[in-house]
Scaffold this motif. Structure first.
Motif, short mmCIF file in Angstrom:
data_model
loop_
_atom_site.label_atom_id
_atom_site.label_comp_id
_atom_site.label_asym_id
_atom_site.label_seq_id
_atom_site.Cartn_x
_atom_site.Cartn_y
_atom_site.Cartn_z
N ARG A 1 0.85 -1.21 0.00
CA ARG A 1 0.00 0.00 0.00
C ARG A 1 0.88 1.24 0.00
NH1 ARG A 1 -3.40 -3.60 2.47
NH2 ARG A 1 -5.24 -3.95 1.16
N HIS B 1 -6.89 -9.15 -4.04
CA HIS B 1 -5.81 -8.18 -3.75
C HIS B 1 -4.74 -8.22 -4.84
CE1 HIS B 1 -7.01 -6.90 0.33
NE2 HIS B 1 -7.50 -8.12 0.44
N VAL C 1 -11.17 -2.80 -0.69
CA VAL C 1 -10.65 -4.16 -0.81
C VAL C 1 -11.70 -5.07 -1.43
CG1 VAL C 1 -9.10 -3.95 1.19
CG2 VAL C 1 -11.43 -4.83 1.51
N ASP D 1 -7.02 -13.85 1.37
CA ASP D 1 -8.06 -13.13 2.12
C ASP D 1 -8.99 -12.33 1.21
OD1 ASP D 1 -5.70 -11.59 1.58
OD2 ASP D 1 -6.56 -9.97 2.76
N GLU D 2 -10.17 -12.08 1.75
CA GLU D 2 -11.11 -11.09 1.21
C GLU D 2 -11.36 -11.18 -0.29
OE1 GLU D 2 -10.56 -7.32 4.16
OE2 GLU D 2 -9.01 -7.54 2.65
N TRP E 1 -4.12 -16.51 5.04
CA TRP E 1 -5.04 -15.85 6.00
C TRP E 1 -6.19 -16.79 6.34
CZ3 TRP E 1 -2.86 -11.90 8.26
CH2 TRP E 1 -1.91 -11.13 7.57
N TRP F 1 -6.94 -13.82 11.63
CA TRP F 1 -6.96 -12.35 11.69
C TRP F 1 -8.33 -11.77 12.02
CZ3 TRP F 1 -9.37 -9.00 7.99
CH2 TRP F 1 -9.90 -9.63 6.85
N TYR G 1 -3.35 -6.08 15.64
CA TYR G 1 -3.21 -5.23 14.45
C TYR G 1 -2.64 -3.86 14.83
CZ TYR G 1 -4.97 -7.98 10.58
OH TYR G 1 -5.09 -8.90 9.57
N ASP H 1 -2.11 -1.46 12.91
CA ASP H 1 -2.66 -0.32 12.15
C ASP H 1 -4.03 0.11 12.67
OD1 ASP H 1 -3.50 -2.86 11.03
OD2 ASP H 1 -4.44 -1.73 9.41
N MET H 2 -4.53 -0.50 13.74
CA MET H 2 -5.74 0.01 14.37
C MET H 2 -5.37 1.22 15.23
SD MET H 2 -8.24 -1.80 13.25
CE MET H 2 -7.41 -2.23 11.73
N LEU I 1 -6.68 2.74 11.13
CA LEU I 1 -8.06 2.38 10.78
C LEU I 1 -8.75 1.91 12.06
CD1 LEU I 1 -7.14 0.23 7.64
CD2 LEU I 1 -7.76 2.66 7.67
N TRP J 1 -11.55 -0.74 11.73
CA TRP J 1 -12.56 -1.76 11.40
C TRP J 1 -12.62 -2.86 12.47
CZ3 TRP J 1 -10.96 -6.70 11.20
CH2 TRP J 1 -9.62 -6.96 10.86
N TRP K 1 -0.67 -2.82 8.44
CA TRP K 1 -1.11 -2.50 7.08
C TRP K 1 -0.88 -1.02 6.86
CZ3 TRP K 1 -2.22 -6.67 4.21
CH2 TRP K 1 -2.50 -7.86 4.90
N GLU L 1 -2.14 1.40 4.68
CA GLU L 1 -3.01 2.35 3.98
C GLU L 1 -2.77 3.78 4.46
OE1 GLU L 1 -4.10 -0.53 5.20
OE2 GLU L 1 -5.72 -1.39 3.97
#
Ligand code: TNX
Length: 526
Positions: free
Chosen positions: A187, A275, A301, A338-339, A369, A386, A410, A412-413, A423, A425, A459, A461
């Motif tokens: 990212r 991704h 995503v 993932d995702e 993942w 995760w 995480y 990046d939270m 983030l 989420w 992550w 972002e």
């Protein structure tokens, strides 16, 4: 005659002094720097730590006794000497035998090669590793008992200053074998030097895996010689549209060697089948409609996917896995998984089965993942948990599991609602939440032996440079390091708070841009 002799003696001594500059303050005396460290502040907390009476003083007479014919021992001996030089200006000498003031470094093969013991007594420090990694971790602990000035590269001493290390006995070993961090270089791209610094900071905390998220919708970050367009169009940008970048194979191999020397295994990830916009934009044949989408610089995503029913996709994956497997020394290849929102469950399962076979054919164990837990997996495949709310019964059947629960691990939270970066989420992740959990209690019913350990993903972002990364990682990375290293018995939030506050001088000396969490009483640097 006597006068003449005296005169000659003075001239002679003067000449000697010029050839050997006088050592200032050779004795432990009033100029000795008292221990700054308290043994109780070692982080992550060691399994056994018994303070003893007295202290060891590092002086110009101190020697390092180490078997230099063993490359692993010699390397740590050099690290100790270099640290002492920076911390005090003193040049301790190697020695084959013991002296009145000896730092002895050795390896005695033991059950767990990451274990070590340290005994600091007034005349002798002994660091014994149960393997090369153990000796290295012994040094990471010893480092925390020495003045933080050793962390500065450029500190100049006007005169060498002996310093004291408090007497103690430590016997230590990790709770989990997998003590990891993940950095998303897709990212936002991070330079080789940035990643090396992250490796250094992981090693200080006795962490031993760095998972690099090398490809995502926004960028492809590693040279693949058989697929050159990946690092042409695929690496050009990053989130926000700023220029991206990639590692050449030579740079990547150099990074792997750098990490290996610090007992950090690089785990490369190419996320697929979702991704994948960066790869799809570079190679039209990976798209079911045969047309490449434009590069993507947003942060949504789930919209991209390889054409999973086409042989061209698997020929591509085989090239990627083969080349990357040839660059890493570790046993792992992370294939993401993932995702994916555009495939049926059957398409997804077929894809994961086929990819894990490709990964195995190149001699690596696949990591994926937690979505991959829905698929029939090889016994060697590792699942990385995760999603805090996921099908726990499925996860409980995983034979090998890494824990990265989003609401704990995480990085990046956001810490709280006011955190500018990050983030939410998975919710906010305040420091205590990152610390206060037991990896064995996340997935009900799983066999403890199936749990390899813990990993803290970051992550990128919202983190555009290493300063931002450090702000989100510290202090929570130290919390995760202790969850991964220290025993359940040693786990104590109040004790951790105090130990963490004591790291501030060292982290400041290292220039870490850490978040001054208001819950912690950060000790000032002196
Ligand atoms: C979920 S964690 C993702 C990433 C995002 C991250 C942001 C995971 C396997 N997938 O694509 O970057 O959330 O926190």
């Amino acid at each position: 005659m006597r006068k003449l002799f005296l005169f000659a003696a003075i001239v002679f001594l003067g000449a000697c002094a010029r050839r050997h500059p006088p050592v200032v303050a050779p004795q432990a005396g009033p100029t000795t720097v008292k221990p700054q460290a308290r043994v109780a502040d070692v982080l992550p907390r060691p399994a056994v730590l018994e303070p003893r009476d007295g202290e060891f003083v590092v002086t110009p007479q101190t020697v390092i006794a180490a078997d230099r014919s063993n490359a692993d021992v010699a390397r740590v001996a050099d690290m100790v000497a270099q640290y002492i030089k920076r911390a005090s200006g003193l040049a301790v000498k190697p020695s084959s035998g013991a002296a009145a003031s000896t730092i002895s470094l050795s390896i005695t093969a033991g059950e767990n090669p990451e274990a070590y013991q340290i005994t600091v007594a007034p005349d002798r420090i002994s660091v014994v590793g149960s393997g090369p990694a153990g000796l290295f971790y012994g040094f990471q602990t010893l480092r925390q008992l020495m003045p933080v000035a050793g962390e500065y590269e450029a500190l100049l001493f006007q005169q060498p200053r002996p310093f004291a290390i408090p007497a103690v006995h430590i016997a230590d070993e990790p709770r989990f074998e997998w003590r990891g961090a993940m950095l998303d270089v897709a990212r936002h791209f991070f330079s080789v030097d940035d990643v090396k610094r992250y490796v250094d900071l992981l090693a200080l905390h006795k962490m031993n895996r760095l998972h690099l998220h090398l490809a995502d919708d926004q960028g492809w970050r590693i040279e693949i010689k058989s697929r050159p367009a990946l690092t042409g169009i695929g690496a050009a940008t990053e989130v926000g549209g700023t220029p991206g970048g990639y590692y050449t194979q030579q740079q990547f191999a150099d990074l792997v060697a750098y990490a290996d020397a610090r007992f950090v295994t690089i785990v490369p990830e190419i996320d697929m089948p979702g991704h994948t916009n960066a790869a799809l934009s570079a190679y039209p044949e990976l798209n079911c409609n045969g047309t490449s989408p434009p590069p993507y610089t947003g942060t949504e995503v789930g919209f991209s996917a390889f054409c999973v029913d086409s042989d061209a996709t698997y020929a591509f994956i085989d090239d990627i896995v083969r080349e990357i497997a040839g660059l890493v020394t570790g046993a792992y290849f992370h294939a993401g998984g993932d995702e994916v929102k555009t495939l049926t469950p059957e398409q997804y399962a077929r894809f994961v089965s086929r990819v894990q076979t490709i990964v195995a054919s190149h001699g690596k164990q696949m990591v994926g993942w937690d979505e991959i837990a829905a698929v029939d997996l090889l016994p060697t495949t590792i699942v990385q948990h995760w999603r805090p709310k996921t099908d726990m019964d499925r996860l409980a059947r995983a034979r090998r599991l890494i824990l990265s629960p989003g609401d704990r691990a995480y990085l990046d939270m956001k810490y709280d609602d006011d955190t500018m970066l990050g983030l939410k989420w998975a919710g906010l992740v305040p420091l205590q939440q990152a610390y206060d959990w037991d990896p064995l209690k996340i997935v009900p019913g799983i066999a403890p032996a199936s749990i390899l350990g813990v990993e803290a993903p970051l992550w990128s972002e919202t983190t555009a440079n290493l300063r931002d990364v450090e702000f989100m990682a510290f202090p929570r990375l130290a919390a995760i390091a202790e969850v991964a290293w220290s025993s359940e018995k040693a786990h104590d939030w109040q004790a951790f708070r105090a130990r963490l506050g004591a790291q501030a001088p060292r982290w400041t000396a290292l220039g870490i841009n850490f978040y001054r969490d208001p819950q912690i009483d950060w000790r000032p640097i002196k």
